[in-house]
Design an enzyme around this catalytic site. Sequence first.
Site, PDB file in Angstrom:
ATOM      1  N   ASP A 215      28.179  25.142  21.806  1.00 35.51           N
ATOM      2  CA  ASP A 215      29.148  26.043  22.422  1.00 35.51           C
ATOM      3  C   ASP A 215      30.415  25.997  21.571  1.00 35.51           C
ATOM      4  O   ASP A 215      30.336  25.722  20.373  1.00 35.51           O
ATOM      5  CB  ASP A 215      29.411  25.636  23.882  1.00 35.51           C
ATOM      6  CG  ASP A 215      29.735  26.837  24.769  1.00 35.51           C
ATOM      7  OD1 ASP A 215      30.748  27.496  24.484  1.00 35.51           O
ATOM      8  OD2 ASP A 215      28.997  27.102  25.735  1.00 35.51           O
ATOM      9  N   HIS A 238      30.245  27.881  18.617  1.00 31.80           N
ATOM     10  CA  HIS A 238      30.743  29.219  18.928  1.00 31.80           C
ATOM     11  C   HIS A 238      32.164  29.438  18.407  1.00 31.80           C
ATOM     12  O   HIS A 238      32.824  30.391  18.809  1.00 31.80           O
ATOM     13  CB  HIS A 238      30.709  29.454  20.438  1.00 31.80           C
ATOM     14  CG  HIS A 238      29.326  29.541  21.008  1.00 31.80           C
ATOM     15  ND1 HIS A 238      29.064  29.792  22.338  1.00 31.80           N
ATOM     16  CD2 HIS A 238      28.106  29.419  20.414  1.00 31.80           C
ATOM     17  CE1 HIS A 238      27.756  29.810  22.549  1.00 31.80           C
ATOM     18  NE2 HIS A 238      27.157  29.582  21.389  1.00 31.80           N
TER      19      HIS A 238
END
Length: 388
Positions: A215, A238
Site C-alpha cells: 500500500d 502505492h
Amino acid sequence: MASLLVLFVFFFFISSCSAQSYNVLSFGAKPDGKTDATKEFMAVWKTACASSRPVTIVVPKGRFLLRSLNFDGSKCKRKHITFRVDGTLVAPADYRVIGNEDYWILFQHLDGVTVYGYGGVLDAQGTSLWGCKTSGKNCPRGATTIGFQSSRNVVVSGLTSLNSQMFHFVINGCNNVKLQGVKVLAAGNSPNTDGIHIQSSSTVSIFSTKISTGDDCVSIGPGTNGLWIENVACGPGHGISIGSLGKDAVESGVQNVTVKTVTFTGTQNGARIKSWARPSSGFARNIRFQHCVMNNVDNPIIIDQNYCPRSENCPRQVSGIKISDVLFVDIHGTSATEVGVRLNCSPKKPCTGIRLKDVKLKYRNKPAASACVHAGGIEAGLFQPNCL
C-alpha cells in the site's frame, strides 16, 4: 575529610542520575520464538516505569514470541524510556490472536521514548491474514505492527518491520518524532500494509528509509503539520500519499509537508494527493515534492479529488477539500502509463497555486502526456506544457 565527603556526594549524584538497564532475559523471557514472553515484557515495563532514573530496556538477540503489548507511560515516574532491540519480536502465527487489536505494539503517553536496534526486527507474520483477506473470507481487520500515540520527543531508529498484518508504523497525536534508518518489508500485493502512517501530529521527520510494501509507502492523514521526508526508497507500493482526505465532513487539514530526494520504483503512484468526492472542511497546503526519481511508475504525479472507491457514499458529489500552494520540482524518470502528470481537481474547490518546474517524465522513450482539470498555477521546463 571534607574533600572525601564532596567526592562521595559527587559519585552518589552521578550514580543516581545514570541510566538503569533491564534485560528481558532477567525477567524470564525465553528467546526461542515459541514461549510466550508477553507477561515478562510487561513485567520489565512495570519495573522500568516505576524508576525515577533514565531506563533502557534491552531485548538481546533471539526470537521473542509476543501477543499485543501496551506500553502506557501515563503512570510512569519518568516518561523517557529507551528500548534497545537487538533480537526479533515475533507475533503469533495464528493471525486471530492479535488480528482484532488496533496495535500489536503500542507506546503511548510518553515524553522522550526511543526505540532502536540495528538488526532488530518486528515480524508480525501477516502473510496468512493477507491470504484470508484476498480470499474474500470473513477476516479480522488486522493489527498495526507498532504505534506511537499521544507522545512527544519520539525517536525510532534502525528497526525493520516485516510482514505487518496491516500498517507497519503509525504516528498518531504526537509531537517531535524522528524515524531514521527504518526498513519496511512486505509483498507488493499485501493489502492495507501502509509503511508509515502519520495523522494528527506535528514536527515529524523520516530520513534514510527503505519501504517495500503493498500500500502507501507513506500515508499522510488529517491533522499533519510539519512533515519532512528525505532520502527514501519506495517500491513496491502505492507511493507517498497525502490522504485520503475528506472522509469526514469536519476534518483537520494537512500543511507544511516536504518530500525530498525520494526514488519510486515500480509503484502505483509517485507523489499523490487524494481526497474523497464529498463535502469536507479539510485542506492541503504548502506541500513540496522535490528532486524525485520515477522508475516505471504508473502515476508519477497525481492529484485526485474524485476518490470514491466502489462508488460508495459519494456518487455525484464533489470534494470540498481545498488544495493550494503545491510545488513539484525536479521530478524526472519514466512513467509506466502515457499520462505522467494527472491533476484531477474539484470543480467546487479548484486546485490553486500549483507549480510544476523541471518535470521531465518519459513514456516509452517519448515525453509523457499531462491531463489537468480545474487546476491553476505555473509551469516551467515541462516536456508537455499547457497543463495548468
